[in-house]
Every structure is written in structure tokens, then in C-alpha cells.
Design a protein around this motif. Structure first.
Motif, PDB file in Angstrom:
ATOM      1  N   GLU A  66       0.846  -1.189   0.000  1.00  0.00           N
ATOM      2  CA  GLU A  66       0.000   0.000   0.000  1.00  0.00           C
ATOM      3  C   GLU A  66       0.886   1.245   0.000  1.00  0.00           C
ATOM      4  OE1 GLU A  66      -3.541  -0.511   2.841  1.00  0.00           O
ATOM      5  OE2 GLU A  66      -2.111  -2.042   3.492  1.00  0.00           O
ATOM      6  N   THR A  67       0.607   2.172  -0.890  1.00  0.00           N
ATOM      7  CA  THR A  67       1.380   3.411  -0.947  1.00  0.00           C
ATOM      8  C   THR A  67       0.905   4.354   0.150  1.00  0.00           C
ATOM      9  OG1 THR A  67       1.723   3.187  -3.331  1.00  0.00           O
ATOM     10  CG2 THR A  67       2.050   5.374  -2.369  1.00  0.00           C
ATOM     11  N   VAL A  68       1.839   4.763   0.989  1.00  0.00           N
ATOM     12  CA  VAL A  68       1.539   5.597   2.156  1.00  0.00           C
ATOM     13  C   VAL A  68       2.506   6.773   2.152  1.00  0.00           C
ATOM     14  CG1 VAL A  68       1.340   5.650   4.670  1.00  0.00           C
ATOM     15  CG2 VAL A  68       0.856   3.525   3.430  1.00  0.00           C
ATOM     16  N   SER A  69       2.008   7.968   2.387  1.00  0.00           N
ATOM     17  CA  SER A  69       2.887   9.132   2.498  1.00  0.00           C
ATOM     18  C   SER A  69       3.305   9.317   3.951  1.00  0.00           C
ATOM     19  CB  SER A  69       2.175  10.397   2.006  1.00  0.00           C
ATOM     20  OG  SER A  69       1.097  10.727   2.863  1.00  0.00           O
ATOM     21  N   LEU A  70       4.450   9.951   4.148  1.00  0.00           N
ATOM     22  CA  LEU A  70       4.886  10.223   5.516  1.00  0.00           C
ATOM     23  C   LEU A  70       3.906  11.142   6.236  1.00  0.00           C
ATOM     24  CD1 LEU A  70       8.783  10.600   5.320  1.00  0.00           C
ATOM     25  CD2 LEU A  70       7.412   8.637   6.048  1.00  0.00           C
ATOM     26  N   SER A  71       3.182  11.967   5.482  1.00  0.00           N
ATOM     27  CA  SER A  71       2.199  12.856   6.104  1.00  0.00           C
ATOM     28  C   SER A  71       0.986  12.087   6.633  1.00  0.00           C
ATOM     29  CB  SER A  71       1.739  13.929   5.111  1.00  0.00           C
ATOM     30  OG  SER A  71       1.114  13.340   3.990  1.00  0.00           O
ATOM     31  N   GLU A  72       0.822  10.834   6.216  1.00  0.00           N
ATOM     32  CA  GLU A  72      -0.236   9.997   6.787  1.00  0.00           C
ATOM     33  C   GLU A  72       0.202   9.365   8.100  1.00  0.00           C
ATOM     34  OE1 GLU A  72      -2.599   7.520   3.862  1.00  0.00           O
ATOM     35  OE2 GLU A  72      -0.900   8.084   2.593  1.00  0.00           O
ATOM     36  N   LEU A  73       1.512   9.270   8.293  1.00  0.00           N
ATOM     37  CA  LEU A  73       2.042   8.657   9.510  1.00  0.00           C
ATOM     38  C   LEU A  73       2.473   9.687  10.545  1.00  0.00           C
ATOM     39  CD1 LEU A  73       4.290   5.899   7.866  1.00  0.00           C
ATOM     40  CD2 LEU A  73       1.949   5.653   8.718  1.00  0.00           C
ATOM     41  N   LYS A  74       2.805  10.912  10.084  1.00  0.00           N
ATOM     42  CA  LYS A  74       3.294  11.970  10.967  1.00  0.00           C
ATOM     43  C   LYS A  74       2.489  13.252  10.740  1.00  0.00           C
ATOM     44  CE  LYS A  74       7.220  10.362  12.969  1.00  0.00           C
ATOM     45  NZ  LYS A  74       8.464  11.090  12.773  1.00  0.00           N
ATOM     46  N   ASP A  75       2.357  14.073  11.805  1.00  0.00           N
ATOM     47  CA  ASP A  75       1.698  15.369  11.647  1.00  0.00           C
ATOM     48  C   ASP A  75       2.732  16.432  11.273  1.00  0.00           C
ATOM     49  OD1 ASP A  75       3.049  16.138  13.970  1.00  0.00           O
ATOM     50  OD2 ASP A  75       1.285  15.923  15.261  1.00  0.00           O
ATOM     51  N   ASP A  76       2.301  17.698  11.209  1.00  0.00           N
ATOM     52  CA  ASP A  76       3.198  18.769  10.769  1.00  0.00           C
ATOM     53  C   ASP A  76       4.329  19.041  11.752  1.00  0.00           C
ATOM     54  OD1 ASP A  76       1.711  19.052   8.504  1.00  0.00           O
ATOM     55  OD2 ASP A  76       0.530  20.762   9.235  1.00  0.00           O
ATOM     56  N   GLN A  77       4.187  18.569  12.994  1.00  0.00           N
ATOM     57  CA  GLN A  77       5.264  18.698  13.982  1.00  0.00           C
ATOM     58  C   GLN A  77       6.119  17.432  14.037  1.00  0.00           C
ATOM     59  OE1 GLN A  77       1.973  20.025  14.931  1.00  0.00           O
ATOM     60  NE2 GLN A  77       2.970  21.850  14.079  1.00  0.00           N
ATOM     61  N   ASP A  78       5.941  16.563  13.047  1.00  0.00           N
ATOM     62  CA  ASP A  78       6.700  15.315  12.941  1.00  0.00           C
ATOM     63  C   ASP A  78       6.415  14.365  14.105  1.00  0.00           C
ATOM     64  OD1 ASP A  78       8.364  13.729  11.352  1.00  0.00           O
ATOM     65  OD2 ASP A  78      10.155  14.241  12.503  1.00  0.00           O
ATOM     66  N   ARG A  79       5.185  14.425  14.612  1.00  0.00           N
ATOM     67  CA  ARG A  79       4.745  13.495  15.648  1.00  0.00           C
ATOM     68  C   ARG A  79       3.886  12.415  15.000  1.00  0.00           C
ATOM     69  NH1 ARG A  79       2.095  18.167  19.290  1.00  0.00           N
ATOM     70  NH2 ARG A  79       0.984  18.237  17.289  1.00  0.00           N
ATOM     71  N   PHE A  80       3.984  11.196  15.514  1.00  0.00           N
ATOM     72  CA  PHE A  80       3.217  10.103  14.929  1.00  0.00           C
ATOM     73  C   PHE A  80       1.721  10.329  15.087  1.00  0.00           C
ATOM     74  CE2 PHE A  80       7.222   7.678  15.397  1.00  0.00           C
ATOM     75  CZ  PHE A  80       7.300   7.169  14.108  1.00  0.00           C
ATOM     76  N   VAL A  81       0.988   9.988  14.035  1.00  0.00           N
ATOM     77  CA  VAL A  81      -0.471  10.036  14.069  1.00  0.00           C
ATOM     78  C   VAL A  81      -0.962   8.756  14.732  1.00  0.00           C
ATOM     79  CG1 VAL A  81      -2.573  10.077  12.682  1.00  0.00           C
ATOM     80  CG2 VAL A  81      -0.586  11.451  11.990  1.00  0.00           C
ATOM     81  N   PHE A  82      -1.729   8.907  15.813  1.00  0.00           N
ATOM     82  CA  PHE A  82      -2.241   7.742  16.538  1.00  0.00           C
ATOM     83  C   PHE A  82      -3.760   7.780  16.543  1.00  0.00           C
ATOM     84  CE2 PHE A  82      -3.905   5.754  20.392  1.00  0.00           C
ATOM     85  CZ  PHE A  82      -3.351   4.487  20.296  1.00  0.00           C
ATOM     86  N   ASP A  83      -4.377   6.651  16.217  1.00  0.00           N
ATOM     87  CA  ASP A  83      -5.833   6.557  16.174  1.00  0.00           C
ATOM     88  C   ASP A  83      -6.274   5.294  16.902  1.00  0.00           C
ATOM     89  OD1 ASP A  83      -8.542   6.781  15.525  1.00  0.00           O
ATOM     90  OD2 ASP A  83      -8.273   5.725  13.630  1.00  0.00           O
ATOM     91  N   THR A  84      -7.040   5.469  17.987  1.00  0.00           N
ATOM     92  CA  THR A  84      -7.508   4.331  18.773  1.00  0.00           C
ATOM     93  C   THR A  84      -8.337   3.367  17.932  1.00  0.00           C
ATOM     94  OG1 THR A  84      -7.564   5.718  20.746  1.00  0.00           O
ATOM     95  CG2 THR A  84      -8.789   3.661  20.844  1.00  0.00           C
ATOM     96  N   GLU A  85      -9.093   3.897  16.969  1.00  0.00           N
ATOM     97  CA  GLU A  85      -9.936   3.050  16.127  1.00  0.00           C
ATOM     98  C   GLU A  85      -9.137   2.337  15.039  1.00  0.00           C
ATOM     99  OE1 GLU A  85     -13.098   2.484  16.834  1.00  0.00           O
ATOM    100  OE2 GLU A  85     -12.807   3.772  18.587  1.00  0.00           O
ATOM    101  N   ARG A  86      -7.867   2.701  14.887  1.00  0.00           N
ATOM    102  CA  ARG A  86      -6.963   2.076  13.921  1.00  0.00           C
ATOM    103  C   ARG A  86      -7.471   2.226  12.480  1.00  0.00           C
ATOM    104  NH1 ARG A  86      -5.011  -2.895  14.010  1.00  0.00           N
ATOM    105  NH2 ARG A  86      -2.844  -2.286  14.292  1.00  0.00           N
ATOM    106  N   LEU A  87      -7.976   3.421  12.175  1.00  0.00           N
ATOM    107  CA  LEU A  87      -8.478   3.702  10.837  1.00  0.00           C
ATOM    108  C   LEU A  87      -7.550   4.611  10.045  1.00  0.00           C
ATOM    109  CD1 LEU A  87     -12.270   4.230  11.677  1.00  0.00           C
ATOM    110  CD2 LEU A  87     -11.162   2.184  10.733  1.00  0.00           C
TER     111      LEU A  87
END
Length: 316
Positions: free
Chosen positions: A181-202
């Protein structure tokens, strides 16, 4: 007196029955198995054992070193280790690692005889490899499990008793790897370079954890970090991501020949005491192509046409 005697017998029989009861087990999806709460802790507790099915993503020896050495006594050093990932299919958008170590007895909470001798380890490897599974095969894994730094692994719970063995069944050979699956770093990190975390895992790291993904057009921060078991950092200029290198025979000092920017394909992993972060991309091997940091199998999976686009074989 007689009544008390019978009561004691009944209590003893019940106790023996409970002690010898089979562990609870259920077939679950990877997504159910990897569910987390708001703090990132794993929540699956419905059964003591699980049954999972999926597609094998890597050769175990390309990820960790399975060479036994029962002379090691250093605390927390497990000596030989063996691990692979397999991911769910269809709507089961998740994946799981299967892990085994040799010297559990180097962990302070395990008894001195809780590890495997070299001979015992080789026998265990033979038992597991009897299924003759390979990358791209569909398998079924049954076993106990433990959470470890953000993910739930099928394992022996650091117990070398045969009743804690996990099993691997080959369901179908040569199904083929899923297309990354093609994923951009902006899908994994926010603008402050912190990991994006989602409890629902979506979205974010939880959504892609344990799966084969591709990240395009990145540069490596320090190529000198290249080498077996090393960690590179890649960036798109705003976001960064650790890339854990495996021990495949294409990853060796001097083998870094990638033109920048390049694409990278690997298995998204999580291994951190920060259960809402600590994601990394695990690249277990490299085929030296110069444009895509990936094992040959993973790069070929990316080039494969989707099933709907593949040409049918001519009828005879």
C-alpha cells in the motif's frame, strides 16, 4: 466427618479439573487481535490462545538471527531469535508478528532451565519449518500471545514447555504477496513530525501496522547508518521515519547505492515504550537495484498488476 471427607474430595477433583482444563482459543482477525485503547495498550483478552490466518511477508532469518548459542549468559540476551510477519486479507486490515527466542532463562523472571539448549533449539526450528511455508504463502498460526511495545505477538510467553508451542499450518502455497500500500509520511506523521495515533486504527501508524507498505520519494538523512541491523532515517523534507534494516544478504557495508530521492518498501512495525508512537519501517533485505530500498520479493510485489488487470492465460 464423612461429609467433610466427601467435600474435600469434591474440592480436590474440581481443582484438578481446573488445573488440567484446556486453554481457551478462538479464531480471530488480525484487526481484532491488534485492537488498542486510548493509551495504545493492547486490549484483546477474550481467549488465552488465538488462531490467525494470513499471508507470510518475510523470511524469518532475514529479520532476526536464528543461530543458536547456549553459552550466552548476559541478562536479556535471548541468543537465537526467530520472527516473521503475516498480514490479514480483504477487510482484515492488520498484521501480526510471530516470535520465538532461545534463552528465555536470561530474562530475570524466567527459571534457570527455561531456555533451549542448542540441540533443543534446532529441534524447534525443524518442527516449525516442517510446514515448509515461504513468503507469499497463506498460513494459519495457533498459539499463545503477549503484547510487546505496541503490538501483540504470537509467541510462547517465554515458556519452553511444549504445551506453549505455537503451530504453523500451510493452507495454500504461492498465493503471492499483497501489493504494498502506498503511504505518504504525512499519513504517519503530523506537521510537527509526531506520529499520528488513532484508537480506532483507521488512520496513521495503527492502520498500517504489521502490513507491507511503500513510501515514495524520500531521502536518507545519514547513509553511514547503513548496515545489517542498522537504522536509517528517511525524510520527505518535513517528516521523518526510522527504517530498520534486516540481515538479508543484500544489506552489508558498502552496499548502499540508492539514488536520492528513492522509494522504500517494507513492513510497518511498532516497537516502543511510547505505545502511541515508535513506528518504523522494517526492510529485511535489499536487491541492489539502486532506486527502491526493498527486498526483491517486496519490489516484485509492487510491480505486479492487480488481479483485474492481469491477462488470462490462453485456453488450450
Amino acid at each position: 466427618m464423612k461429609g467433610q471427607l466427601w467435600l474435600s474430595v469434591i474440592v480436590l477433583l474440581v481443582s484438578v479439573g481446573l488445573a488440567s482444563a484446556d486453554p481457551t482459543v478462538a479464531q480471530v482477525t488480525h484487526r481484532q487481535f491488534q485492537a488498542v485503547n486510548a493509551t495504545g495498550e493492547l486490549t484483546y483478552a477474550a481467549t488465552q490462545m488465538v488462531v490467525l490466518e494470513g499471508i507470510v511477508l518475510n523470511q524469518p532469518a532475514d529479520m532476526l538471527d536464528p543461530t543458536p548459542n547456549d553459552s550466552i549468559t548476559a541478562m536479556y540476551n535471548l541468543a537465537a531469535q526467530w520472527q516473521f510477519f503475516f498480514q490479514g486479507e480483504g477487510d482484515d486490515h492488520a498484521g501480526t508478528a510471530v516470535f520465538m527466542g532461545q534463552l528465555y532463562n536470561n530474562l530475570p523472571w524466567v527459571s534457570p532451565n527455561g531456555g533451549y539448549s542448542n540441540e533443543q533449539w534446532i529441534a524447534e526450528m525443524s518442527r516449525l519449518n516442517a510446514a515448509q511455508f515461504a513468503v507469499g504463502d497463506r498460513i494459519r498460526v495457533t498459539g499463545y500471545f503477549l503484547s510487546y511495545k505496541g503490538k501483540c505477538n504470537v509467541n510462547e510467553q517465554h515458556n519452553n514447555n511444549p504445551d506453549h508451542d505455537f503451530t504453523i499450518e500451510l493452507l495454500e502455497r504461492g498465493v503471492g504477496l499483497p501489493k504494498p500500500e502506498t503511504v505518504s509520511l504525512s499519513e504517519l506523521k503530523d506537521d510537527q513530525d509526531r506520529f499520528v495515533f488513532d484508537t480506532e486504527r483507521l488512520v496513521g501508524g495503527e492502520y498500517y501496522q504489521g502490513r507491507l507498505i511503500k513510501i515514495e520519494d524520500v531521502n536518507v538523512v545519514d547513509p553511514n547508518a547503513w548496515g545489517p541491523n542498522g537504522t536509517l532515517t528517511v525524510t520527505d523534507g518535513v517528516h521523518t521515519l526510522p527504517v530498520k534494516l534486516g540481515r538479508g544478504n543484500g544489506i552489508y557495508p558498502g552496499a548502499f547505492n540508492l539514488s536520492q530521492p528513492f522509494d522504500v518498501i517494507g513492513i510497518l512495525d511498532q516497537e516502543s515504550t511510547d505505545l502511541r508512537g515508535g513506528y518504523r519501517l522494517w526492510v529485511v533485505n535489499y536487491d541492489g537495484n539502486g532506486k527502491v530500498l526493498a527486498s526483491y520479493e517486496h519490489r516484485m510485489a509492487d510491480q505486479a498488476a492487480p488481479p483485474a488487470e492481469q491477462k488470462e492465460a490462453p485456453q488450450q
